[in-house]
Design a protein around this motif. Structure first.
Motif, PDB file in Angstrom:
ATOM      1  N   TRP A 199       0.841  -1.201   0.000  1.00 57.86           N
ATOM      2  CA  TRP A 199       0.000   0.000   0.000  1.00 57.86           C
ATOM      3  C   TRP A 199       0.873   1.248   0.000  1.00 57.86           C
ATOM      4  CZ3 TRP A 199      -5.166  -0.538  -0.598  1.00 57.86           C
ATOM      5  CH2 TRP A 199      -5.690  -1.821  -0.353  1.00 57.86           C
ATOM      6  N   PHE A 200       0.587   2.130  -0.925  1.00 47.95           N
ATOM      7  CA  PHE A 200       1.231   3.448  -0.969  1.00 47.95           C
ATOM      8  C   PHE A 200       0.360   4.395  -0.150  1.00 47.95           C
ATOM      9  CE2 PHE A 200       1.610   7.722  -2.602  1.00 47.95           C
ATOM     10  CZ  PHE A 200       2.954   7.880  -2.899  1.00 47.95           C
ATOM     11  N   LEU A 250       4.399   3.961  -6.236  1.00 50.94           N
ATOM     12  CA  LEU A 250       3.011   3.843  -6.700  1.00 50.94           C
ATOM     13  C   LEU A 250       2.865   2.688  -7.682  1.00 50.94           C
ATOM     14  CD1 LEU A 250       1.802   7.521  -7.219  1.00 50.94           C
ATOM     15  CD2 LEU A 250       0.567   5.750  -5.951  1.00 50.94           C
ATOM     16  N   VAL A 271      -3.619   2.285  -3.062  1.00 50.85           N
ATOM     17  CA  VAL A 271      -3.261   3.565  -2.453  1.00 50.85           C
ATOM     18  C   VAL A 271      -4.176   3.825  -1.264  1.00 50.85           C
ATOM     19  CG1 VAL A 271      -3.131   6.072  -2.769  1.00 50.85           C
ATOM     20  CG2 VAL A 271      -2.408   4.531  -4.616  1.00 50.85           C
ATOM     21  N   TYR A 286       3.671  -0.960   4.083  1.00 45.83           N
ATOM     22  CA  TYR A 286       3.232   0.353   3.613  1.00 45.83           C
ATOM     23  C   TYR A 286       4.453   1.133   3.117  1.00 45.83           C
ATOM     24  CZ  TYR A 286      -1.222  -0.403   6.056  1.00 45.83           C
ATOM     25  OH  TYR A 286      -2.431  -0.901   6.472  1.00 45.83           O
ATOM     26  N   SER A 293      -0.639   8.075   0.916  1.00 50.00           N
ATOM     27  CA  SER A 293      -0.605   9.504   0.600  1.00 50.00           C
ATOM     28  C   SER A 293      -1.144  10.256   1.807  1.00 50.00           C
ATOM     29  CB  SER A 293      -1.463   9.790  -0.637  1.00 50.00           C
ATOM     30  OG  SER A 293      -1.490  11.177  -0.918  1.00 50.00           O
ATOM     31  N   SER A 318       2.911  -0.737  -5.895  1.00 52.35           N
ATOM     32  CA  SER A 318       1.902  -1.008  -4.876  1.00 52.35           C
ATOM     33  C   SER A 318       0.644  -1.636  -5.472  1.00 52.35           C
ATOM     34  CB  SER A 318       1.530   0.293  -4.154  1.00 52.35           C
ATOM     35  OG  SER A 318       2.660   0.879  -3.537  1.00 52.35           O
TER      36      SER A 318
END
Length: 240
Positions: free
Chosen positions: A163-164, A224, A230, A195, A166, A227
């Motif tokens: 998981w990216f 990104l 997001v 992560y 943000s 992954s």
């Protein structure tokens, strides 16, 4: 505080002592959920005990709930990552710096010495032992050879992120962690889930060298692409 932080976060002693870059591509410097939880517990235990200060104002942080990423990098990550005599702290007037008889300064996270000046104000750099190099150019070159990425103090092998994340650096660490834990619950993830969080993946000692020439050349874009999804962490008002 430095030795306590290393033990509390279970950082690899040989990685902290060597401080050389591991060779892990930035996009593969992932942090596990259990390590994020450790950071949350660190904030709760260390913030008041070690008199952490705001990275922007230099004032004491009143409670762990107010510590954001800027503050964590300033009070923990940069001091831990700083090689002998090399980690930049900042102008004396913005720090809770106490001068000592030997000419050094006690500062949050360690000891510092005057290195130069910015706008006619003395700048302090962390000292743990003697300076390793003869002059400023050698000092900068030495610093660039060392890691400032927290993830590299846990491991020396890279992993593709699952998981990216943000997020906004001004968000409180404990609020950020609460979002991550809810993401884990909703998606039924294990504590080993990986992560990608820029603050822990990027080399904070040489941040500009990490970012590449443009968005398409940045570790953000690379992470990104690696992954599976997001996670967008927003503030309570959903403005950032």
């Amino acid at each position: 505080q430095l030795n306590e932080v290393r033990k509390f976060l279970l950082l690899k002693p040989e990685f902290v002592t060597g401080r050389r870059r591991s060779g892990i591509p930035t996009a593969q410097r992932c942090i596990r959920l259990r390590e994020l939880e450790l950071l949350g517990r660190l904030v709760k235990r260390f913030c008041k005990a070690h008199k952490w200060v705001s990275s922007l104002t230099g004032e004491r942080i009143g409670s762990p709930e107010k510590v954001n990423l800027y503050d964590l990098v300033y009070n923990v990550i940069k001091p831990v990552a700083a090689p002998e005599g090399c980690g930049l702290v900042g102008p004396v007037s913005t720090l809770d710096a106490q001068e000592r008889p030997d000419g050094l300064f006690d500062v949050p996270g360690g000891v510092a010495r005057i290195q130069g000046d910015v706008e006619r104000e003395a700048v302090l750099r962390y000292v743990r032992g003697g300076p390793p190099c003869a002059g400023p150019a050698d000092l900068d070159q030495f610093e660039r050879s060392c890691t400032g990425a927290l993830v590299e103090f846990w491991r020396e092998e890279g992993h593709d992120p699952e998981w990216f994340v943000s997020h906004w650096w001004g968000e409180e660490i404990l609020a950020f962690l609460a979002c991550i834990l809810e993401h884990k619950r909703v998606n039924k993830l294990s504590s080993l889930v990986l992560y990608w969080v820029c603050a822990y993946a990027n080399n904070q000692l040489c941040i500009h060298e990490e970012l590449g020439e443009g968005p398409g050349d940045s570790p953000f874009f690379a992470a990104l692409r690696l992954s599976r999804g997001v996670l967008l962490v927003m503030d309570p008002a959903a403005t950032v």
